[in-house]
Motif scaffolding. Structure first.
Motif, mmCIF file in Angstrom:
data_model
loop_
_atom_site.group_PDB
_atom_site.id
_atom_site.type_symbol
_atom_site.label_atom_id
_atom_site.label_comp_id
_atom_site.label_asym_id
_atom_site.label_seq_id
_atom_site.Cartn_x
_atom_site.Cartn_y
_atom_site.Cartn_z
ATOM 1 N N UNK A 227 -4.030 10.284 45.547
ATOM 2 C CA UNK A 227 -5.206 10.493 44.806
ATOM 3 C C UNK A 227 -4.761 9.428 43.624
ATOM 4 N N UNK A 228 -3.737 9.507 43.307
ATOM 5 C CA UNK A 228 -2.697 8.920 42.828
ATOM 6 C C UNK A 228 -3.156 7.244 43.131
ATOM 7 N N UNK A 229 -2.175 7.153 44.499
ATOM 8 C CA UNK A 229 -2.713 5.781 44.815
ATOM 9 C C UNK A 229 -3.203 5.356 45.209
ATOM 10 N N UNK A 230 -4.970 5.951 45.296
ATOM 11 C CA UNK A 230 -5.781 4.583 44.877
ATOM 12 C C UNK A 230 -6.513 4.728 43.997
ATOM 13 N N UNK A 231 -5.463 4.461 43.039
ATOM 14 C CA UNK A 231 -6.022 4.097 41.763
ATOM 15 C C UNK A 231 -6.722 5.528 40.777
ATOM 16 N N UNK A 232 -6.536 6.453 41.024
ATOM 17 C CA UNK A 232 -7.412 7.612 40.604
ATOM 18 C C UNK A 232 -7.182 7.747 38.846
ATOM 19 N N UNK A 233 -6.253 7.368 38.539
ATOM 20 C CA UNK A 233 -5.657 7.516 36.579
ATOM 21 C C UNK A 233 -6.258 5.914 36.275
ATOM 22 N N UNK A 234 -6.755 5.341 37.206
ATOM 23 C CA UNK A 234 -6.882 4.004 36.522
ATOM 24 C C UNK A 234 -9.068 3.893 36.940
ATOM 25 N N UNK A 235 -9.483 4.905 37.206
ATOM 26 C CA UNK A 235 -11.083 4.735 38.017
ATOM 27 C C UNK A 235 -11.929 6.237 36.451
ATOM 28 N N UNK A 236 -11.857 5.053 35.863
ATOM 29 C CA UNK A 236 -13.739 5.578 34.905
ATOM 30 C C UNK A 236 -13.841 7.132 34.950
ATOM 31 N N UNK A 237 -14.794 6.454 36.725
ATOM 32 C CA UNK A 237 -15.676 7.460 36.857
ATOM 33 C C UNK A 237 -15.681 8.769 37.526
ATOM 34 N N UNK A 238 -14.401 8.716 37.253
ATOM 35 C CA UNK A 238 -14.472 10.291 38.152
ATOM 36 C C UNK A 238 -14.027 11.460 37.010
ATOM 37 N N UNK A 239 -13.803 10.709 35.766
ATOM 38 C CA UNK A 239 -13.397 11.268 34.411
ATOM 39 C C UNK A 239 -14.390 11.950 33.396
ATOM 40 N N UNK A 240 -14.239 12.789 32.819
ATOM 41 C CA UNK A 240 -14.787 13.290 31.273
ATOM 42 C C UNK A 240 -14.283 12.519 31.039
ATOM 43 N N UNK A 241 -15.496 12.456 29.663
ATOM 44 C CA UNK A 241 -14.760 11.658 28.753
ATOM 45 C C UNK A 241 -13.660 12.115 27.498
ATOM 46 N N UNK A 242 -13.916 13.172 27.246
ATOM 47 C CA UNK A 242 -12.644 13.490 26.258
ATOM 48 C C UNK A 242 -11.017 13.141 27.654
ATOM 49 N N UNK A 243 -11.113 13.320 28.781
ATOM 50 C CA UNK A 243 -10.154 12.741 29.468
ATOM 51 C C UNK A 243 -9.878 11.598 29.552
#
Length: 421
Positions: A227-243
């Motif tokens: 997930x990290x290597x796929x750019x998960x922390x930089x993909x806004x579409x995956x996150x709740x707004x507050x998250x």
């Protein structure tokens, strides 16, 4: 009741044993406002018995130290003033020696009171309060370990709490999807004979569930690393707004206690010191935000707390094989040969998508003890199961742990779900 004095002493001794590997300096420090010093945990759990039992039931009661009523009150407004939570690490006095004296004094008085109550056949109310106090202490045993882990992780020396190796885990079992029919199910503590539950597990009630599927095991470090290597922390579409706001404000790109060295290798701080990241073990110390984002990336979701409890009650829960102390163990292929749910208990607390709220018909208990759970039913999420730091016998299928969505310093993990929520 006849076994209660022995059980009381067993629980109390275990808390002291958890502090044994630590220096007095370790025991007095506080790494963040949400964590407490070990010395405070030792004193507060003693304060609980002195304040809620001895003060009310001991003949000719006199406090061990009058100042302790304020210093070691946690959040009980009905008791009176409290020392500020964020300043517990400033309490260089009382000393650890005096806190140990405090524990010995209260323990001796509690044992006498329990023996006298048994001799006079007036044990029912006392047994209930003592059991609550012991369950409360077991909660603090787990907090003591997670608070110590956070404290030691701030030290550049990365010292180990336990000076012994943490062996590498075997390859994890393949993740399976286990189906559950749903329907009308019973949620909440069902009143097992001789059992204990907290008030937030009551009353038992019915709830309708749509059919759903639950993953057979927890998400591993290797899967989370993908997930990290796929750019998960930089993909806004995956996150709740507050998250998303939280991730950006904290500048986060990995779980708590993960570190990438100059060669690009990942390491994880554990209670055994810093280790090379073991890809087979469960990913832990994750916030609800991270767990939810990972679930979206994986094409799944987090279970509701009712789904989790229903699955634990009607599914084949496979008990852990051997948990190597205070770190989550891998779900091995050998364990997977027993078809069912792996790692439900004893590895890591599992986030659910359920807000922490009262069950239908919940009533807050009278007095200060009514503050134990009910007043926190806001802006928290429910976690289910138990962790590698949870004392043996403390958890059950109906147990409702709860933390804010941003909390990461507990052993918090991910179990995926699919199907209608």
């Amino acid at each position: 009741m006849s076994a209660l004095p022995e059980y009381y002493q067993q629980v109390r001794r275990h808390t002291l044993a958890l502090a044994e590997p630590l220096s007095d300096e370790d025991c007095g420090a506080q790494s963040m406002p949400d964590a407490s010093p070990v010395k405070w945990h030792l004193a507060h759990t003693t304060w609980f018995f002195e304040t809620f039992i001895l003060e009310r039931q001991e003949p000719d009661f006199a406090p061990f130290h009058t100042a302790f009523r304020v210093l070691f009150n946690s959040y009980y407004n009905g008791i009176g003033e409290k020392h500020p939570r964020a300043q517990r690490g400033l309490l260089t006095r009382p000393s650890m020696a005096l806190v140990r004296d405090y524990r010995r004094n209260v323990d001796a008085r509690m044992v006498r009171l329990l023996a006298a109550a048994a001799a006079q056949d007036r044990t029912e109310q006392l047994a209930g309060l003592a059991s609550l106090g012991l369950q409360h202490e077991q909660q603090h045993q787990e907090l003591l370990l997670t608070d110590v882990k956070h404290l030691l992780a701030q030290n550049p020396l990365l010292p180990a709490y336990l000076e012994r190796p943490l062996p590498p885990a075997a390859a994890p079992a393949a993740m399976q999807w286990l189906p559950f029919e749903g329907g009308v199910c019973h949620i909440g503590y069902q009143g097992a004979e001789g059992g204990f539950c907290f008030d937030n597990e009551l009353p038992p009630h019915r709830q309708f569930l749509e059919p759903y599927e639950l993953a057979s095991r927890l998400v591993t470090n290797g899967e989370y690393l993908a997930f990290i290597d796929a750019g998960g922390y930089a993909d806004v579409t995956l996150w709740l707004a507050e998250g998303w706001d939280w991730v950006r404000s904290q500048q986060l790109a990995a779980p708590l206690y993960w570190r990438q060295d100059e060669q690009g290798q990942w390491h994880e701080y554990t209670l055994y010191g810093e280790q090379a990241l073991d890809l087979a073990r469960p990913a832990c110390h994750l916030s609800l935000y991270e767990a939810d984002a990972y679930a979206r990336w994986a094409g799944a979701r987090l279970p509701t707390e009712a789904e989790w409890e229903h699955a634990a009650a009607c599914g084949a829960v496979v008990a852990p094989q051997i948990i190597e102390g205070y770190h989550p163990a891998a779900a091995t292929a050998l364990a997977a040969e027993q078809a069912g749910l792996l790692q439900m208990f004893g590895h890591g607390w599992q986030w659910t998508s359920s807000s922490y709220a009262a069950y239908p018909g919940f009533r807050t208990a009278e007095g200060a003890l009514g503050e134990y759970n009910g007043k926190f039913m806001l802006n928290q999420y429910v976690l289910r199961g138990s962790s590698c730091a949870t004392p043996a016998g403390h958890a059950r299928a109906s147990y409702r742990n709860f933390f804010p969505a941003s909390a990461r310093w507990q052993f918090t993990c991910i179990r995926l779900a699919r199907g209608p929520a």
